[in-house]
Design a protein around this motif. Structure first.
Motif, short mmCIF file in Angstrom:
data_model
loop_
_atom_site.label_atom_id
_atom_site.label_comp_id
_atom_site.label_asym_id
_atom_site.label_seq_id
_atom_site.Cartn_x
_atom_site.Cartn_y
_atom_site.Cartn_z
N ILE A 99 -9.37 -4.50 11.00
CA ILE A 99 -10.50 -5.32 10.58
C ILE A 99 -10.73 -5.17 9.09
N TYR A 100 -10.88 -6.31 8.43
CA TYR A 100 -11.32 -6.28 7.04
C TYR A 100 -12.75 -6.78 6.95
N CYS A 101 -13.61 -5.97 6.37
CA CYS A 101 -14.96 -6.38 5.99
C CYS A 101 -15.42 -5.39 4.92
N PRO A 102 -16.11 -5.86 3.88
CA PRO A 102 -16.47 -4.95 2.78
C PRO A 102 -17.31 -3.75 3.21
N SER A 103 -18.12 -3.91 4.26
CA SER A 103 -18.98 -2.80 4.69
C SER A 103 -19.47 -3.06 6.10
N ASN A 135 6.31 3.68 5.64
CA ASN A 135 5.35 4.08 4.62
C ASN A 135 3.98 4.17 5.30
N PRO A 136 3.47 5.39 5.50
CA PRO A 136 2.18 5.53 6.19
C PRO A 136 1.02 4.87 5.44
N ASP A 137 1.20 4.62 4.14
CA ASP A 137 0.14 4.01 3.34
C ASP A 137 0.30 2.50 3.23
N PHE A 138 0.82 1.87 4.29
CA PHE A 138 1.04 0.41 4.25
C PHE A 138 -0.26 -0.36 4.02
N LEU A 139 -1.41 0.19 4.41
CA LEU A 139 -2.67 -0.52 4.23
C LEU A 139 -3.04 -0.70 2.76
N THR A 140 -2.56 0.20 1.92
CA THR A 140 -2.81 0.06 0.48
C THR A 140 -1.60 -0.47 -0.27
N GLU A 289 -3.38 -9.22 -1.84
CA GLU A 289 -4.53 -8.33 -1.70
C GLU A 289 -4.24 -7.30 -0.61
N ALA A 290 -4.23 -6.03 -0.99
CA ALA A 290 -4.12 -4.99 0.02
C ALA A 290 -5.39 -4.95 0.85
N LEU A 291 -5.28 -4.56 2.10
CA LEU A 291 -6.46 -4.50 2.96
C LEU A 291 -7.40 -3.39 2.52
N ARG A 292 -6.83 -2.28 2.06
CA ARG A 292 -7.65 -1.16 1.59
C ARG A 292 -7.31 -0.86 0.13
#
Length: 325
Positions: A99-103, A135-140, A289-292
């Motif tokens: 899930i992407y949401c700013p907060s 790559n475990p950091d795929f979210l960034t 845009e990366a998700l995180r």
């Protein structure tokens, strides 16, 4: 935070992604309820360790050979609602969905736009890998979102809808007892307005235009993960259908064999781009845009089983034992 938001998932052999899935989605949800369907890698061990940390996850085990996610998810959803009167929304999620949401505050404010008689929908933004290695950091590190030519929704279910109606395969929409699609409110970027007609025709949809709520989708993450998925699906589908009509995984397996089990980065990216789409090529990027922006902290990378061979070997032994019974 006044609402109780709960995630519901059915997973299998997701050791490379399950820790990221849990840690990220719990930044926005209150609980995750995970049904493990007979994982033969270290997914169950990672889940148990995350639970022992005190994270609000609940683990259920389904060990039957048949893969029947729709009735299982619907049954578990009903049980959750019966046991917990505080649940306000249920988020069905696969292990490759983030899930992407700013907060959390922004998420709750958006949920207020979903009437009790409609189901919420947000849509996939599929990511294209930039490496063949795990790559475990795929979210960034994965930044390229593919151009979606089929906009795939996923439901967000208000309690009243969850009590009265049923999930469908993939949790892409819900139906009533007459098998009619439930009306929806779709959270969608303005760049995707050309998809509105389909949503209106199928779900009598209303729209909330926002870039603040979408679902990052990472079905292809590395060469070994893709090979493991193809081998596992080919084995289970062959047993389930006894050589029936579903040949998608069989075709992918043939393609792997024709290429000596080698997948180049270009080919891996194309597989990700074509995932549930009707475009062939070339690859088109919708957004960068990366998700995180911040990396997650991982504790159990030593349990990630990168090679597909042990997982597939254990699966074959498990299936052999079950077929003997």
């Amino acid at each position: 935070m006044n609402k109780k938001l709960v995630g519901l998932s059915m997973i299998r052999n997701e050791s490379d992604i399950i820790e990221a899935f849990i840690r990220h989605n719990l930044t926005l949800l209150d609980e995750l309820h995970i049904i493990d369907h007979g994982s033969t890698d270290n997914t169950r061990e990672i889940l148990q360790l995350l639970k022992e940390e005190g994270l609000p996850i609940y683990i259920y085990y389904y060990n039957e050979l048949a893969f029947t996610p729709v009735p299982i998810l619907n049954n578990v959803m009903r049980l959750l609602l019966e046991k917990d009167s505080l649940i306000d929304y249920i988020f069905p999620l696969d292990a490759d969905e983030f899930i992407y949401c700013p907060s959390r505050i922004r998420l709750e404010s958006l949920l207020d736009f979903i009437p009790e008689d409609r189901v919420g929908m947000y849509t996939w933004r599929g990511y294209i890998p930039n490496t063949t290695e795990y790559n475990p950091d795929f979210l960034t590190s994965f930044t390229e979102q593919r151009q979606e030519n089929i906009l795939t929704p996923k439901v967000i279910i208000p309690r009243k809808i969850a009590e009265q109606h049923k999930l469908t395969i993939g949790s892409h929409f819900m139906v009533n007892e007459a098998n009619e699609e439930i009306k929806s409110v779709v959270f969608c970027a303005s760049q995707h307005r050309h998809f509105y007609t389909w949503f209106i025709q199928k779900f009598n949809a209303e729209f909330i235009e926002t870039d603040d709520l979408w679902l990052g989708h990472y079905p292809i993450r590395s060469v070994n993960q893709q090979i493991k998925k193809v081998l596992e699906k080919s084995i289970t589908m062959a047993i389930k259908f006894s050589g029936g009509d579903d040949v998608a995984w069989e075709n992918q397996l043939k393609d792997l064999l024709n290429n000596n089990m080698i997948i180049s980065l270009e080919r891996l990216r194309l597989i990700a781009y074509q995932y549930r789409a009707d475009n062939i090529e070339p690859i088109q990027v919708f957004h960068q845009e990366a998700l995180r922006t911040e990396r997650l902290t991982f504790k159990y990378l030593h349990l990630v089983e990168d090679s597909p061979l042990p997982t597939v070997a254990r699966l074959i032994l498990e299936l052999t034992n079950k077929l003997r019974k």
